[in-house]
Design an enzyme around this catalytic site. Structure first.
Site, short mmCIF file in Angstrom:
data_model
loop_
_atom_site.label_atom_id
_atom_site.label_comp_id
_atom_site.label_asym_id
_atom_site.label_seq_id
_atom_site.Cartn_x
_atom_site.Cartn_y
_atom_site.Cartn_z
N LEU A 31 -2.47 -14.54 3.19
CA LEU A 31 -4.03 -14.50 2.84
C LEU A 31 -4.26 -13.33 2.12
O LEU A 31 -4.06 -12.20 2.74
CB LEU A 31 -4.68 -14.89 4.04
CG LEU A 31 -4.47 -15.99 4.99
CD1 LEU A 31 -5.61 -16.12 6.17
CD2 LEU A 31 -4.37 -17.19 4.04
N ALA A 32 -4.79 -13.44 1.11
CA ALA A 32 -5.01 -12.17 0.22
C ALA A 32 -5.95 -12.49 -0.82
O ALA A 32 -5.85 -11.73 -1.98
CB ALA A 32 -3.65 -11.79 -0.44
N ALA A 33 -6.89 -13.27 -0.53
CA ALA A 33 -7.94 -13.40 -1.66
C ALA A 33 -9.33 -12.75 -1.32
O ALA A 33 -10.11 -12.83 -2.30
CB ALA A 33 -8.18 -15.22 -1.45
N GLY A 34 -9.29 -12.03 -0.34
CA GLY A 34 -10.70 -11.25 0.16
C GLY A 34 -10.84 -10.05 -0.87
O GLY A 34 -9.92 -9.78 -1.63
N ARG A 73 -14.71 -1.88 0.73
CA ARG A 73 -14.79 -0.62 1.17
C ARG A 73 -13.78 0.35 0.77
O ARG A 73 -13.54 1.54 0.71
CB ARG A 73 -14.49 -0.47 2.93
CG ARG A 73 -15.68 -0.81 3.60
CD ARG A 73 -15.54 -1.02 5.13
NE ARG A 73 -14.81 -2.29 5.42
CZ ARG A 73 -14.35 -2.44 6.55
NH1 ARG A 73 -14.32 -1.30 7.46
NH2 ARG A 73 -13.52 -3.40 7.15
N GLY A 103 -2.49 -9.97 3.65
CA GLY A 103 -1.89 -9.21 2.65
C GLY A 103 -2.32 -7.70 2.76
O GLY A 103 -2.15 -6.89 2.11
N GLY A 124 -11.95 -11.25 16.35
CA GLY A 124 -11.87 -12.45 17.17
C GLY A 124 -11.49 -12.27 18.46
O GLY A 124 -10.52 -11.51 18.45
N LYS A 172 17.58 15.58 -20.85
CA LYS A 172 17.14 14.30 -20.84
C LYS A 172 18.27 13.47 -21.80
O LYS A 172 18.58 14.11 -22.94
CB LYS A 172 15.92 14.45 -21.68
CG LYS A 172 15.10 13.07 -21.83
CD LYS A 172 14.29 13.05 -22.94
CE LYS A 172 15.44 12.91 -24.19
NZ LYS A 172 14.68 12.61 -25.57
N TYR A 182 17.22 23.80 -22.50
CA TYR A 182 16.91 22.46 -23.15
C TYR A 182 17.97 21.65 -23.36
O TYR A 182 18.33 22.01 -24.64
CB TYR A 182 15.41 22.22 -23.90
CG TYR A 182 15.14 20.90 -24.03
CD1 TYR A 182 14.74 19.91 -23.30
CD2 TYR A 182 15.33 20.34 -25.35
CE1 TYR A 182 14.51 18.71 -23.38
CE2 TYR A 182 15.17 19.08 -25.52
CZ TYR A 182 14.76 18.25 -24.87
OH TYR A 182 14.56 16.57 -25.10
#
Ligand code: UD1
Ligand code: CA
Length: 481
Positions: A13-16, A20, A107, A145, A356, A371
């Site tokens: 569940l990750a829809a909220g 905050r 989530g 809960g 590089k 370099y």
């Protein structure tokens, strides 16, 4: 099918919204130890051997789906956030068959361990459970809960904070929001209503619905309730990260890695470390980094997506990204190896050297201030202090090649594209703008002029100032007569 071989589907569940966080990034995409929170849940599901992983998205759905795009998950959109029960149903709807056990995760609880869920699974199966809720016990469960048990101690129902009586609020056992249930989930979840204080569809009601069927309903209590601590704000994120970081460093130490001041070291869980690797304080290891046996990483070095072979030494304050360092090479202090750097064995890279797209063969030495970009350097070549490969003409990058056994004198510039042959010798301070053939010596600098007696004439003309500021030089002038 036996209990043990029944497949497992996981609904995350990750829809909220998660207001905050005070962020434009969806809550579940905030990273913890290098991975978005929701990706931790997906990883946990995979570690459990899940058949299907469904992620229910809503707030920031596009972003969340894009972030997980490559994770082989099924997305279910929850257009309106009507509650966890509603979200769950959207998740189930995305599954093509419903013969599996279903595990619900959130989530935003990255600390929940796969080991804990494995224990939950085996407890559930050992008891022949139909529905098992993961619970924890804390002195004050405000906000959660509560788990309501009957006189025999059997789990009866879950009551939300808002709907609880004062006595129920005194209950210390709380609902984590993680549930494992059998294939009746689909049929029973359709009976969830929104008849409660919030007017939401509570997934928690499913427990009561299983009970009403006479099914086996149990609770599995966490040993460490902080595992289901959700990260709701940035403080929570930092706490979660601290806990995951400590777990990872402890695992590495148990596997034979020496870590000095482990509380200062940060290792992402994608990193692999061999035995007898030593990490000094403040080391940060990220991404697809592999460190082979016996390597030492010096203090405050940051290494990302790099491979270090056996016995490599990285000295303090070095930064490596997308680099490969061959066995026995040493790098740093204060070195910077950028993507495309490949060092063979026994290469020496000293302080203030940047590389590089550079391939350095066995035994190359670049000890100071250089370099080396877009260049291939043959074995045993010595790169003097201050060497620059000028690879950029203002618009394009060019590649250069330097042979084996070359000596590049200090403060030389190789103006790319350049080819320097084997065993060539470049005099210090050269600006090399023509290729140098094998075995040749190149000097490319202004010819020296030496003017005898010049200093006496120059400083003599400034005698007043010299007497004021440079007493030794004034004495020298006096001695010159
Ligand atoms: C829920 C539980 C509560 C439990 C707590 C644990 C219910 C009714 N209550 O409460 O018993 O103690 O989790 O943290 O389930 N979500 C959606 N869609 C929605 C609503 C929520 O996807 O419509 C997701 C959220 O993104 C989150 C998870 O479900 O990942 C839990 O939602 P949240 O609002 O935090 O639930 P709580 O009210 O805290
Ligand atoms: Ca919550």
């Amino acid at each position: 099918m036996t209990e043990q071989t029944r497949p497992l589907d996981v609904v995350i569940l990750a829809a909220g919204q998660g207001t905050r966080m005070k962020s434009s990034l969806p809550k579940v995409l905030h990273p913890v130890a290098g991975r978005p929170m929701v990706a931790w849940a997906v990883k946990t599901a995979r570690d459990l051997g899940a058949r299907n992983v469904v992620v229910v998205t809503g707030h920031g759905a596009e972003q969340v789906e894009a972030a997980l795009g490559e994770a082989d998950v099924i997305f279910a959109r929850q257009a309106q956030q009507l509650g966890t029960g509603h979200a769950f149903i959207q998740g189930l709807d995305a599954l093509s068959d419903h013969q599996a056990d279903v595990l619900v995760l959130y989530g935003d609880t990255p600390l929940l361990r796969a080991d804990t869920l494995t224990a939950l699974l085996s407890d559930h199966r050992a008891r022949g459970g139909a529905f098992t809720v993961l619970t924890g016990e804390v002195p004050d469960a405000t906000g959660y809960g509560r788990i309501i048990r009957d006189a025999q101690g059997n789990v009866e129902r879950i009551v939300e904070q808002k709907d609880a009586t004062p006595q129920e609020r005194d209950v210390r056992e709380f609902n984590s929001g993680v549930y494992l249930m059998d294939a009746r989930a689909r049929e029973l979840s359709a009976r969830i209503t929104n008849d409660n204080a919030s007017g939401e569809y509570y997934l928690t009601d499913l427990l009561g619905l299983y009970r009403a069927e006479g099914a086996e309903v149990h609770a599995f209590k966490l040993t460490d309730p902080s595992e289901v601590m959700g990260a709701n704000d940035r403080t929570g994120l930092a706490e979660a990260e601290g806990i995951i970081r400590a777990r990872l460093t402890q695992e590495h130490m148990r596997a034979g890695v020496t870590i000095h001041l482990p509380e200062t070291v940060y290792i992402e869980d994608t990193v692999q470390l061999g035995r007898d690797v030593t990490l000094e304080p403040g080391v940060i290891l990220r991404g697809q980094t592999r460190v082979a046996e016996g390597a030492t990483i010096g203090a405050y070095s940051v290494i990302t997506d790099s491979t270090l072979h056996e016995g490599v030494t990285v000295k303090p304050h070095s930064v490596l990204e997308g680099a490969e360092v061959g066995a026995g090479s040493d790098v740093g202090p204060f070195a910077r190896l950028r993507p495309g750097t490949v060092l063979a064995g026994g290469v020496h890279i000293g302080n203030f050297v940047e590389t590089k797209n550079a391939r350095l063969a066995q035994g190359v030495k670049a000890g100071h201030l250089a370099y080396l970009g877009d260049v291939e350097i043959g074995e045993e070549t010595n790169v003097g202090a201050g060497t620059i490969v000028a690879n950029f003409d203002g618009v394009n990058k060019h590649r250069s090649t330097v042979g084996a056994g070359v000596f590049i004198g200090s403060n030389s510039t190789l103006i790319a594209p350049r080819v320097v042959g084997d065993a060539a010798f470049i005099a210090a301070g050269s600006a090399v703008h023509e290729d140098v053939p094998e075995g040749a010596m190149a000097v490319a600098r202004g010819k020296q002029r030496t003017l005898e007696g010049w200093s006496k004439r120059y400083w003599g003309g400034l005698r007043g100032k010299v007497q004021e500021k440079l007493p030794w030089l004034a004495g020298w002038l006096d001695r010159q007569g």
